[in-house]
Write a protein that holds these residues in place. Structure first.
Motif, PDB file in Angstrom:
ATOM      1  N   SER A 158      -9.846  38.436 -27.124  1.00  0.00           N
ATOM      2  CA  SER A 158      -9.727  37.152 -27.815  1.00  0.00           C
ATOM      3  C   SER A 158      -8.346  36.927 -28.426  1.00  0.00           C
ATOM      4  O   SER A 158      -7.949  35.801 -28.672  1.00  0.00           O
ATOM      5  N   ASP A 159      -7.612  38.013 -28.702  1.00  0.00           N
ATOM      6  CA  ASP A 159      -6.265  37.888 -29.260  1.00  0.00           C
ATOM      7  C   ASP A 159      -5.428  39.060 -28.780  1.00  0.00           C
ATOM      8  O   ASP A 159      -5.893  39.899 -28.001  1.00  0.00           O
ATOM      9  N   ASN A 166      -5.638  29.359 -24.938  1.00  0.00           N
ATOM     10  CA  ASN A 166      -5.912  30.732 -25.376  1.00  0.00           C
ATOM     11  C   ASN A 166      -6.181  31.657 -24.194  1.00  0.00           C
ATOM     12  O   ASN A 166      -7.034  32.535 -24.257  1.00  0.00           O
ATOM     13  N   LYS A 179     -12.994  36.762 -22.178  1.00  0.00           N
ATOM     14  CA  LYS A 179     -12.438  35.953 -23.269  1.00  0.00           C
ATOM     15  C   LYS A 179     -12.868  36.516 -24.617  1.00  0.00           C
ATOM     16  O   LYS A 179     -12.101  36.527 -25.582  1.00  0.00           O
ATOM     17  N   GLU A 180     -14.106  36.987 -24.685  1.00  0.00           N
ATOM     18  CA  GLU A 180     -14.598  37.590 -25.920  1.00  0.00           C
ATOM     19  C   GLU A 180     -13.913  38.928 -26.181  1.00  0.00           C
ATOM     20  O   GLU A 180     -13.514  39.234 -27.311  1.00  0.00           O
ATOM     21  N   LYS A 227      -9.571  36.912 -17.951  1.00  0.00           N
ATOM     22  CA  LYS A 227      -9.745  36.268 -19.265  1.00  0.00           C
ATOM     23  C   LYS A 227      -9.836  34.757 -19.117  1.00  0.00           C
ATOM     24  O   LYS A 227     -10.555  34.085 -19.858  1.00  0.00           O
ATOM     25  N   GLU A 253     -16.126  34.409 -19.340  1.00  0.00           N
ATOM     26  CA  GLU A 253     -16.367  34.286 -20.778  1.00  0.00           C
ATOM     27  C   GLU A 253     -16.393  35.645 -21.464  1.00  0.00           C
ATOM     28  O   GLU A 253     -15.915  35.794 -22.587  1.00  0.00           O
TER      29      GLU A 253
END
Length: 515
Positions: free
Chosen positions: A375-376, A493, A371-372, A364, A368
């Protein structure tokens, strides 16, 4: 809100006129037919929110009609209504993914309940969940004001995770934001609690189970009381992720007990996982087994001797048990172990360290696309769950059930989504981890860290004579002043570990017996 359209199929549909009038008065639109062939045609030509289907009809039976409707409109819920209570009919209907199963004679309120259960459930659950959390919010807030023991912190963290999982499926984003705020407050208070009590935990009697006592206190007694135990250490697994994986594990195993233990500091693999297998704190490992221990700045893998550490711990505990140890770091290794897993059936203890979640958290940071996808926290849980359901690890667990092995699932530490940068300065030999630092000449904001000037006080080794440790609080991560903005943008993040948070320190160890 548009009206709900119902198709009701029954060869005695005229007898059901009172039921239909009842539903129409409630605001539903009801279309009817008296045979399966017409029902299939109507489903092709029209859009229905739900179908009520009689099982026993001349011509096409209810089960045959059900198969045809599901083939054409797989997402339309179908409620089977039958006079028969024969098991094979129920099994056939369930196998065809019916939404509900009602036995004649049915009354209008049964039909209404089925409608609400299948069509209105999201709204009803959302409203009830929101209402329940609003009440619980006040109770948790009062508990946070009074919490004063590690057991109370475990209870609070479990409550927060429970509500996080409950609220993630509702549409009220306001409630989720309130929960996030409450988690932040909890982590702020938890940091103060750890700062005050951690040192005493290492030397007092009334203390939580820690990484270095997990094997002796929790795992070994289970091994001694079973005819074979599989211990799976899934690296970097948080409690919320475990609760999601547990839903799949429950198909094969019944949970006997769940223990929440505390990771030692730093909440990093090199320290916490080595502590599990050695039964020692890092300073003790460095002193007793210098060939197995590596400091942060040393080259090479930091967890290369876990099997050796476990062997030494078993010797110290005078345990003569047949043991195998496996570390899975890629798909190929996992498949090989799954294919040959029956070979472990003679073992008293089989240990598997499964490295995936840690790789996911690192990916992550670096990729990228991850990361998408993560994302949370909700997405991160979902991605972990998707991996688990399709992994060799699940196949291994299924085979363990077939062999009658007891199953223990645990981890070394958790992880937290790091959002807040904190500046730190040190010499060139400072450690690289973002949630803790060790080295000499560390400069930092005292309010943002738990600082330990003398590492021996918390049984940690020193890189050199003047080394100290600092641990980040809450969701903070350390950043250097040089190239600060680029560094912060890159790591903000991302999921990190090594510091002090509920997510990193309070972690699960669950004991299961085969179903």
């Amino acid at each position: 809100m548009s009206k709900i359209n119902i198709l009701w199929v029954d060869d005695e549909i005229d007898i059901l006129k009172p039921h239909i009038l009842f539903l129409e008065k409630k605001g539903y639109t009801v279309e009817t037919c008296n045979n399966g062939a017409d029902a299939i045609e109507m489903c092709e030509q029209n859009t229905y929110d739900i179908v009520f289907l009689d099982e026993n009809m001349p011509g096409l039976s209810g089960l045959e009609t059900l198969t045809e409707i599901k083939g054409k409109k797989p997402n339309v819920p179908v409620v089977m209504i039958t006079k028969s209570e024969e098991e094979y009919i129920m099994e056939e209907a369930i196998g065809n993914k019916i939404a509900d199963y009602l036995i004649k004679p049915v009354n209008p309120h049964q039909i209404l309940l089925s409608l609400k259960k299948n069509l209105d459930i999201s709204r009803l659950v959302s409203e009830k969940t929101t209402s329940n959390y609003q009440q619980e919010f006040r109770k948790i807030a009062m508990d946070l004001a009074m919490v004063n023991s590690y057991k109370e912190w475990v209870d609070i963290y479990k409550k927060l995770v429970y509500w996080e999982l409950e609220l993630e499926n509702i549409s009220d984003t306001g409630m989720i934001e309130i929960l996030e705020s409450q988690k932040q407050e909890a982590n702020s208070l938890f940091f103060k609690f750890i700062k005050k009590n951690y040192k005493d935990w290492l030397f007092d009697d009334d203390v939580p189970v820690l990484s270095n006592t997990l094997f002796k206190k929790i795992i070994l007694p289970e091994v001694q009381n079973s005819n074979g135990t599989l211990v799976v250490v899934i690296d970097n697994l948080r409690y919320d992720q475990f609760k999601i994986l547990e839903l799949t594990i429950n198909r094969y195993y019944k949970k006997q007990e769940e223990v929440s233990y505390f990771s030692i500091l730093p909440t990093a693999t090199q320290y916490a996982r080595n502590a599990i297998f050695s039964g020692l704190m890092p300073l003790e490992m460095a002193q007793k087994y210098p060939n197995y221990w590596k400091d942060d700045i040393d080259d090479g893998g930091k967890n290369l001797y876990e099997e050796e550490f476990l062997t030494e711990q078993l010797k110290r505990l005078k345990q003569h048990i047949k043991t195998d140890f496996y570390k899975i770091t890629n798909l190929k290794n996992g498949k090989q172990l799954a294919d040959n897993f029956n070979s472990v059936k003679e073992n008293d203890l089989t240990v598997i360290v499964y490295n995936f979640v840690d790789m996911l958290s690192h990916a992550k940071t670096e990729m990228e696309v991850i990361k998408e996808l993560a994302s949370d926290d909700k997405a991160y849980r979902s991605l972990t769950n998707s991996w688990f359901k399709n992994s060799p690890l699940l196949e291994i667990i299924q085979k363990a059930q077939g062999l009658g092995l007891k199953l223990i699932i645990t981890t070394d530490h958790g992880t937290i989504n790091s959002k807040t940068p904190a500046k730190v300065i040190g010499d060139k030999n400072i450690s690289s981890n973002l949630r803790y630092k060790t080295g000499k000449s560390l400069t930092y904001d005292e309010k943002e860290v738990y600082a330990v000037k003398n590492p021996k006080e918390i049984l940690l080794p020193s890189i050199n004579v003047s080394s100290s440790y600092i641990f980040a609080k809450e969701d903070f991560f350390f950043a250097y002043p040089n190239n600060y903005n680029h560094f912060v943008k890159y790591y903000k993040n991302t999921y990190q570990h090594g510091g002090i948070s509920l997510e990193e320190m309070i972690i699960p160890c669950a004991i299961f017996v085969p179903k």
